[in-house]
Design a protein around this motif. Structure first.
Motif, short mmCIF file in Angstrom:
data_model
loop_
_atom_site.label_atom_id
_atom_site.label_comp_id
_atom_site.label_asym_id
_atom_site.label_seq_id
_atom_site.Cartn_x
_atom_site.Cartn_y
_atom_site.Cartn_z
N ASP A 132 -10.56 18.21 -9.56
CA ASP A 132 -10.95 18.13 -8.15
C ASP A 132 -12.10 19.12 -7.91
OD1 ASP A 132 -9.06 16.25 -7.55
OD2 ASP A 132 -7.66 17.62 -6.58
N ILE A 133 -13.00 18.75 -7.02
CA ILE A 133 -14.11 19.62 -6.65
C ILE A 133 -14.16 19.72 -5.13
CG2 ILE A 133 -16.60 20.04 -6.76
CD1 ILE A 133 -16.69 18.36 -9.29
N TYR A 134 -14.25 20.94 -4.61
CA TYR A 134 -14.25 21.16 -3.16
C TYR A 134 -15.45 22.04 -2.76
CZ TYR A 134 -9.34 19.76 -3.60
OH TYR A 134 -8.19 19.09 -3.90
N LEU A 135 -16.00 21.71 -1.60
CA LEU A 135 -17.00 22.58 -0.99
C LEU A 135 -16.37 23.20 0.25
CD1 LEU A 135 -19.91 23.66 -0.75
CD2 LEU A 135 -20.44 21.66 0.66
N LEU A 136 -16.29 24.52 0.28
CA LEU A 136 -15.71 25.25 1.41
C LEU A 136 -16.83 25.92 2.19
CD1 LEU A 136 -12.80 26.94 -0.57
CD2 LEU A 136 -12.67 24.88 0.83
N GLY A 137 -16.75 25.85 3.51
CA GLY A 137 -17.80 26.41 4.35
C GLY A 137 -17.79 27.93 4.37
N ALA A 138 -18.91 28.50 4.76
CA ALA A 138 -19.01 29.95 4.90
C ALA A 138 -18.02 30.44 5.95
CB ALA A 138 -20.44 30.35 5.29
N ASN A 139 -17.30 31.51 5.63
CA ASN A 139 -16.32 32.13 6.53
C ASN A 139 -15.18 31.19 6.92
OD1 ASN A 139 -17.08 34.93 7.00
ND2 ASN A 139 -18.96 34.10 7.91
N GLN A 140 -14.89 30.20 6.09
CA GLN A 140 -13.80 29.28 6.36
C GLN A 140 -12.51 29.82 5.72
OE1 GLN A 140 -14.23 25.24 4.81
NE2 GLN A 140 -13.22 24.47 6.65
N PRO A 141 -11.48 30.12 6.52
CA PRO A 141 -10.22 30.63 5.95
C PRO A 141 -9.60 29.61 5.00
CG PRO A 141 -10.30 30.99 8.32
CD PRO A 141 -11.43 30.07 7.99
N HIS A 142 -9.15 30.08 3.84
CA HIS A 142 -8.58 29.17 2.85
C HIS A 142 -7.72 29.92 1.85
CE1 HIS A 142 -12.28 30.70 0.96
NE2 HIS A 142 -11.67 30.53 -0.20
N LEU A 143 -6.89 29.19 1.15
CA LEU A 143 -6.16 29.74 0.01
C LEU A 143 -5.81 28.61 -0.94
CD1 LEU A 143 -2.76 29.24 -0.13
CD2 LEU A 143 -2.86 30.65 1.91
N PHE A 144 -5.84 28.91 -2.23
CA PHE A 144 -5.38 28.00 -3.26
C PHE A 144 -4.04 28.54 -3.74
CE2 PHE A 144 -9.88 27.06 -3.25
CZ PHE A 144 -9.94 25.71 -3.56
N LYS A 145 -2.97 27.81 -3.46
CA LYS A 145 -1.62 28.23 -3.83
C LYS A 145 -1.16 27.39 -5.02
CE LYS A 145 2.50 30.19 -3.02
NZ LYS A 145 2.76 31.62 -3.05
N SER A 146 -1.05 28.03 -6.19
CA SER A 146 -0.57 27.32 -7.37
C SER A 146 0.87 26.86 -7.16
CB SER A 146 -0.67 28.22 -8.60
OG SER A 146 -2.00 28.61 -8.85
N ASN A 147 1.27 25.80 -7.83
CA ASN A 147 2.64 25.30 -7.74
C ASN A 147 3.64 26.38 -8.17
OD1 ASN A 147 2.01 22.76 -6.74
ND2 ASN A 147 1.97 21.80 -8.75
N PRO A 148 4.90 26.29 -7.70
CA PRO A 148 5.90 27.34 -8.00
C PRO A 148 6.08 27.62 -9.48
CG PRO A 148 6.72 25.88 -6.27
CD PRO A 148 5.44 25.28 -6.77
N GLY A 152 -15.79 21.89 5.36
CA GLY A 152 -15.38 21.67 3.99
C GLY A 152 -15.19 20.20 3.68
N TYR A 153 -15.34 19.85 2.40
CA TYR A 153 -15.04 18.47 2.00
C TYR A 153 -14.74 18.40 0.51
CZ TYR A 153 -19.35 16.97 -0.46
OH TYR A 153 -20.36 16.78 -1.37
N LYS A 154 -14.02 17.36 0.14
CA LYS A 154 -13.68 17.11 -1.26
C LYS A 154 -14.69 16.12 -1.83
CE LYS A 154 -10.03 15.35 -4.29
NZ LYS A 154 -8.67 14.73 -4.35
N VAL A 155 -15.28 16.47 -2.94
CA VAL A 155 -16.25 15.60 -3.59
C VAL A 155 -15.53 14.33 -4.07
CG1 VAL A 155 -17.78 15.36 -5.59
CG2 VAL A 155 -17.71 17.52 -4.31
N PRO A 156 -16.06 13.15 -3.75
CA PRO A 156 -15.41 11.90 -4.18
C PRO A 156 -15.34 11.82 -5.71
CG PRO A 156 -17.61 11.47 -3.31
CD PRO A 156 -17.31 12.89 -2.99
N THR A 157 -14.28 11.19 -6.22
CA THR A 157 -14.07 11.12 -7.67
C THR A 157 -15.22 10.39 -8.38
OG1 THR A 157 -12.72 9.14 -7.35
CG2 THR A 157 -11.57 11.25 -7.48
#
Length: 293
Positions: A61-77, A123-128
């Protein structure tokens, strides 16, 4: 816990910053930084929280996140389990559209790319269909030297722009502005819910975790996330259910229902449709059809 405002741990004498992470799990706290971030998930699975929206992420997966956009990547348990040999890998490109790049983006010839970045601040997810092309260009930026870094980066932006309208928007509503102290508290709440979503969580319990009365917590959560506690928790549980349903590791929908905090299949179906806009079986049919194509 880290503060919400997060400074990327790399040299800041560069206009385009490339960073590659190889760790046991992603940085699991809500944060933001002045740079926009393009990230390619080379290895790893989990949940991406952007503002108050959630998305399951997987390898490539590829994502573009905007400047100063709150985010977190939480790995699976399972990535946090003792003795786990699971790893995450990610290639990230950071750039500040309002910093050293601003004079370049302000050129008349750059108007389309500047407008594209402004439109994608949520933000947006790059299409496959575009993944392979973007990966190749990200690698070109990573291995470029001197002025070629900027040249390769502009080529990357052009490739993103060409199919940008086909990508999935990550955030439908911006979170309200808040201080770093408030950001830490919200991040704590998000992490608590993500760690305990599989069981029943009462309003009293999560309010106590935030050191508030239930009434004050409801007002606080809605004010800062622009979403009710119940709707956020439902979206979190449905997001986790989608990951499990599409993993192929569960025999049926009913099995997933009770591992995601729902007390009945009927309630699960109702909430699923309200969040995803379609029934679970229809969602799965569409997912696997798109996956095969």
């Amino acid at each position: 816990m880290k503060v919400l405002q997060f400074t990327i741990p790399v040299a800041h004498d560069l206009t385009i910053i490339v960073q590659e992470d190889n760790m046991s799990h992603f940085y699991p706290y809500l944060h933001r930084h002045k740079e926009a971030q393009l990230i390619w998930i080379k290895e790893g699975e989990g949940t991406l929280v952007v503002d108050n929206n959630m998305h399951a992420f997987r390898k490539n997966d590829i994502y573009l996140l905007g400047a100063n956009q709150p985010h977190l990547f939480k790995s699976n348990p399972e990535y946090f389990e003792e003795g786990s040999d699971l790893k995450i890998q990610a290639l990230m490109i950071f750039f500040d559209p309002n910093g050293r790049l601003a004079p370049i983006l302000a050129l008349p010839e750059m108007q389309l790319l500047q407008s594209f970045l402004q439109q994608k601040q949520s933000g947006y997810k790059v299409p496959t269909t575009q993944t392979d092309a973007i990966i190749q260009r990200m690698l070109s930026v990573q291995y470029a030297k001197n002025h070629e870094v900027v040249v390769k980066f502009l080529d990357l932006l052009q490739a993103l722009y060409q199919d940008g309208n086909k990508g999935e928007t990550l955030s439908s509503a911006k979170m309200a502005s808040f201080s770093e102290t408030e950001g830490i508290r919200i991040g704590n709440i998000f992490n608590y819910l993500m760690q305990h979503y599989e069981r029943q969580i009462s309003l009293d319990e999560v309010a106590s975790e935030a050191h508030m009365t239930p009434q004050a917590f409801c007002r606080y959560f809605k004010k800062h996330t622009r979403q009710t506690f119940v709707s956020f928790l439902n979206e979190l549980r449905i997001n986790e259910a989608c990951k499990k349903l599409t993993s192929g590791k569960f025999e049926n929908i009913a099995t997933v229902v009770y591992t995601c905090g729902f007390n009945s299949v009927t309630n699960f179906n109702r909430v699923f449709k309200s969040v995803k806009g379609e029934a679970p079986k229809t969602y799965l049919a569409h997912y696997f059809k798109n996956f095969k194509t």
